[in-house]
Design an enzyme around this catalytic site. Structure first.
Site, PDB file in Angstrom:
ATOM      1  N   HIS A  91       0.705  -1.240  -0.064  1.00 33.19           N
ATOM      2  CA  HIS A  91      -0.016   0.108  -0.175  1.00 33.19           C
ATOM      3  C   HIS A  91       0.965   1.372   0.000  1.00 33.19           C
ATOM      4  CE1 HIS A  91       0.404  -0.220   4.542  1.00 33.19           C
ATOM      5  NE2 HIS A  91       0.486   1.090   4.532  1.00 33.19           N
ATOM      6  N   ASP A 123      -0.065  -7.568   1.386  1.00 32.98           N
ATOM      7  CA  ASP A 123       0.418  -6.212   1.420  1.00 32.98           C
ATOM      8  C   ASP A 123       1.736  -6.327   1.686  1.00 32.98           C
ATOM      9  OD1 ASP A 123       0.259  -3.577   1.516  1.00 32.98           O
ATOM     10  OD2 ASP A 123      -0.450  -3.451   3.626  1.00 32.98           O
ATOM     11  N   SER A 202       4.927   2.366   7.818  1.00 34.24           N
ATOM     12  CA  SER A 202       4.521   1.343   7.010  1.00 34.24           C
ATOM     13  C   SER A 202       5.465   0.670   6.103  1.00 34.24           C
ATOM     14  CB  SER A 202       3.361   1.662   6.080  1.00 34.24           C
ATOM     15  OG  SER A 202       2.009   1.641   6.824  1.00 34.24           O
TER      16      SER A 202
END
Length: 355
Positions: A91, A123, A202
């Site tokens: 993402h 992901d 992230s």
């Protein structure tokens, strides 16, 4: 003994040291027993040393996003004669044609997509950048997340919120393992941490005190919509990352295997749910099948207790067994009726791709 175990005994040490200070006759304390401040300082120094050793393994990842850019973190894990390979979250990559990597020494280079899994599955993404012979690349070591313990001290390095905060560190503990998280990205079993992470973290590494990456910091999740500030932090376990990147390099793609069912873990059911589903009190483990694709599953299934003879107690056991197979392969399920009265039977079911 790992240093994180010392944290557990801080309270006991405090009580013991207090007793010794008040009355030497209460206990015969050795002179070299560390006090609480010494333990905290020792751990702090260890994280400082590890940060200095590991910062060059980490990178900041940016990708064009409309008029701006998305911001994330990543870490170097592999290289060959031509490229350096970096792990991050899928993402983070909003535009595969416009990816940049900022190394710890502020060198900025363009990167390209090597492979990624969809956001709603794993992901996990691998990007690559051409090797510069003038540059020394330091690769992270992926540790064994199965060996990590709840309560173990861990720390994260990343770029939270804005690029100016790149290369910052936060620390905490592993709060839980194999926690099922249903989020906007995927339905996955993850490691819960109380380490402070934010957007921008992230894709960054979660380290243990041996300097191994045991997870990828991935998301904040709020299971209670009535309390918008109650976010929990999660990382993808390193052993699952290893599985995905092996597929990336071996087969150039990764497809999450699954069965054409939706399920709940029987140990997690409340008494009222068991009553609603009419599940026998004698059934205490396994997966209760809430719904299924009758065109692919064959005979109706209530409870799954084994896959290929391996006992399925929780959902993580189901995931681990299916990860040994590819879509199109068959597996033997040991199933039983929810009333617990009929003998278990074997049912052959074909593994399908997620999505």
């Amino acid at each position: 003994m790992k240093k994180f175990t010392k944290i557990i005994i801080i309270g006991l040490l405090t009580i013991t040291l207090s007793a010794c200070n008040e009355n030497k006759t209460v206990c015969d304390c050795p002179d070299d027993v560390p006090n609480k401040d010494q333990i905290v300082l020792e751990i702090s120094n260890q994280i400082t040393e590890l940060y200095e050793q590991k910062i060059d393994e980490t990178v900041t990842v940016t990708s064009k996003n409309g008029d701006g850019y998305s911001l994330g973190s990543g870490f170097i894990f592999h290289s060959d004669n031509e490229f350096v390979y970096i792990l991050t979250n899928s993402h983070v990559i909003t535009d595969e044609e416009n990816i940049e990597v900022l190394f710890s020494d502020q060198i900025r280079v363009s990167a390209e997509m090597f492979n990624k899994s969809p956001e709603n599955e794993e992901d996990i993404a691998v990007i690559k950048t051409k090797i510069d012979p003038k540059y020394t690349y330091k690769k992270a070591t992926l540790g064994d997340s199965d060996e990590s313990k709840v309560g173990e001290l861990v720390f994260a390095i990343g770029s939270p919120l804005v690029i100016e905060f790149r290369g910052t560190v936060s620390s905490g503990i592993i709060a839980g393992k194999n926690i099922r998280v249903t989020d906007r990205y995927f339905d996955r079993y993850m490691t819960m941490i109380d380490v402070s992470i934010n957007p921008g973290n992230s894709g960054g590494p979660l380290y243990n005190l041996q300097g191994e990456v045991i997870g990828m910091n991935t998301l904040k999740s709020n299971p209670d919509p009535n309390n918008p500030n109650n976010y929990l932090n999660f990382a993808i376990p390193s052993n699952h990352i290893k599985l995905v990147i092996k597929s990336f390099f071996d087969m150039q793609s990764y497809t999450q295997p699954k069965l054409p069912i939706t399920y709940v873990e029987i140990p997690e059911l409340t008494l009222q749910q068991r009553i609603n589903y009419n599940i026998s009190d004698d059934i205490t483990s396994g997966l209760f099948v809430v719904s299924y694709d009758s065109s692919k599953i064959g005979s109706p299934i209530d409870v799954i207790t084994k896959i290929n003879g391996v006992e399925i107690i929780r959902g993580i056991d189901y995931i681990n067994e299916l990860n040994k197979h590819q879509p199109g392969e068959g597996v033997d399920l040991t199933v039983m009726n929810r009333d617990g009265l009929s003998a278990p039977r074997i049912q052959r079911v074909t593994v399908v791709a997620n999505g």
